[in-house]
Write an enzyme that holds these catalytic residues in place. Structure first.
Site, PDB file in Angstrom:
ATOM      1  N   HIS A 140       0.915   4.399   5.017  1.00  0.00           N
ATOM      2  CA  HIS A 140       0.354   5.114   3.867  1.00  0.00           C
ATOM      3  C   HIS A 140       0.912   6.528   3.772  1.00  0.00           C
ATOM      4  O   HIS A 140       1.205   7.011   2.673  1.00  0.00           O
ATOM      5  CB  HIS A 140      -1.174   5.155   3.975  1.00  0.00           C
ATOM      6  CG  HIS A 140      -1.798   3.805   3.890  1.00  0.00           C
ATOM      7  ND1 HIS A 140      -3.106   3.555   4.270  1.00  0.00           N
ATOM      8  CD2 HIS A 140      -1.299   2.617   3.468  1.00  0.00           C
ATOM      9  CE1 HIS A 140      -3.374   2.272   4.078  1.00  0.00           C
ATOM     10  NE2 HIS A 140      -2.302   1.689   3.592  1.00  0.00           N
ATOM     11  N   SER A 146       0.809  -1.220   0.000  1.00  0.00           N
ATOM     12  CA  SER A 146       0.000   0.000   0.000  1.00  0.00           C
ATOM     13  C   SER A 146       0.840   1.267   0.000  1.00  0.00           C
ATOM     14  O   SER A 146       0.501   2.252  -0.673  1.00  0.00           O
ATOM     15  CB  SER A 146      -0.940   0.007   1.212  1.00  0.00           C
ATOM     16  OG  SER A 146      -1.753  -1.138   1.222  1.00  0.00           O
TER      17      SER A 146
END
Length: 314
Positions: free
Chosen positions: A195, A144
């Site tokens: 993230h 991610s």
């Protein structure tokens, strides 16, 4: 942290269906290879997840630096793999065709390692600021972070678009920030710092010194330069012996060896010149097909006059 297996991996089946719907021949090699590696390591992981995830404790204090390479390419379950790989599929197709396969692969490798480092820095800072040592043992795994960095890179190369995040229309320039908050609020177990590290690395590349540093490091490899990327995009022609121009170098006769941006600039400059006429007099000289370079630099007033004359003849 144990991998979640629930019988049939529906996410994996949907991912394979998505890949075949796009078509293997339409997926550039580095994107396809990265996707295949992630799927393979999901089915045959090198180590259990607790031994590959990255954290301050395991990475920095225990000096287990191999986790920087292993963490991005292992996933918790089939849906974690599915959403990450579908995102990679669409971002990779656009970016790899734009940047070239070798440089895109270089970006993937550098981003994967650098995001792990930035993640540890963020978790270490949070542990100190909040006086909470649990941040040092937070262990992250998955692709991610790299995808958030690629999203920043994609928005940099394709500006001006509008994204729809949970029904909210927002400029793609800011979409990654809204997506960061939305994922953290709506999905349990996601790594906010992981993230965020991806976004920061993406910004380091698009706005900071990382891009120049990477290009300087790759400067010794000719295939990383712009003209090589342009030739690589059209290299499919070289596979067909019946095609009249069956070598990579032949494409330069039409582009002058210019990159895409340089071609656009030259085309814009050429549009200010009158190709068949000079000072209102017809010339029998035939310009070569493709990009041509004026023999002398005209004044701004002369270019304006020639362009007005050209428009009057339409």
């Amino acid at each position: 942290m144990q991998r979640n297996r629930r019988g049939v991996d529906a996410g994996l089946l949907l991912l394979l269906a998505q890949v075949f719907q796009v078509g293997l021949e339409n997926i550039p090699p580095v994107t396809l290879g990265t996707l295949g590696l992630n799927v393979f390591l999901f089915l045959k992981p090198l180590k259990p997840l607790p031994n590959v995830c990255i954290s301050v404790d395991q990475g920095y204090y225990q000096k287990d630096w191999q986790r920087l390479l292993l963490a991005p390419i292992h996933h918790v379950d089939d849906w974690h793999l599915y959403f990450n790989m579908v995102s990679l599929l669409w971002k990779g197709i656009k970016l790899e065709r734009k940047l070239g396969s070798l440089f895109f692969g270089y970006i993937i490798a550098v981003f994967s390692v650098l995001i792990g480092i930035v993640y540890m820095v963020l978790e270490f800072a949070l542990a100190g600021l909040l006086n909470d040592p649990s941040y040092r043992v937070n262990c992250a795994v998955g692709f991610s972070g790299v995808l958030f960095a690629l999203k920043v890179l994609s928005n940099h190369h394709h500006p001006g678009r509008i994204s729809n995040i949970m029904g909210i229309r927002v400029s793609s320039k800011y979409a990654c920030w809204l997506e960061l908050v939305a994922i953290h609020l709506c999905t349990a177990g996601t790594s906010f710092a992981g993230h965020l590290a991806g976004i920061l690395v993406g910004l380091m590349y698009t706005l900071g010194p990382l891009k120049m540093l990477m290009k300087a490091t790759a400067g010794g490899f000719s295939y990383f330069n712009g003209s090589a990327r342009q030739r690589d995009y059209y290299s499919g022609f070289s596979r067909h012996s019946s095609y009249p121009y069956n070598t990579r170098g032949d494409y330069d006769m039409y582009t002058g060896g210019l990159t895409e941006d340089e071609q656009f600039e030259m085309a814009l400059r050429n549009s200010l010149h009158d190709r068949g006429f000079s000072a209102g007099t017809h010339s029998s000289e035939r310009r070569p097909y493709g990009f041509w370079f004026p023999s002398e630099q005209l004044s701004e007033e002369e270019m304006r006059r020639q362009r007005l004359n050209r428009f009057e003849r339409w």
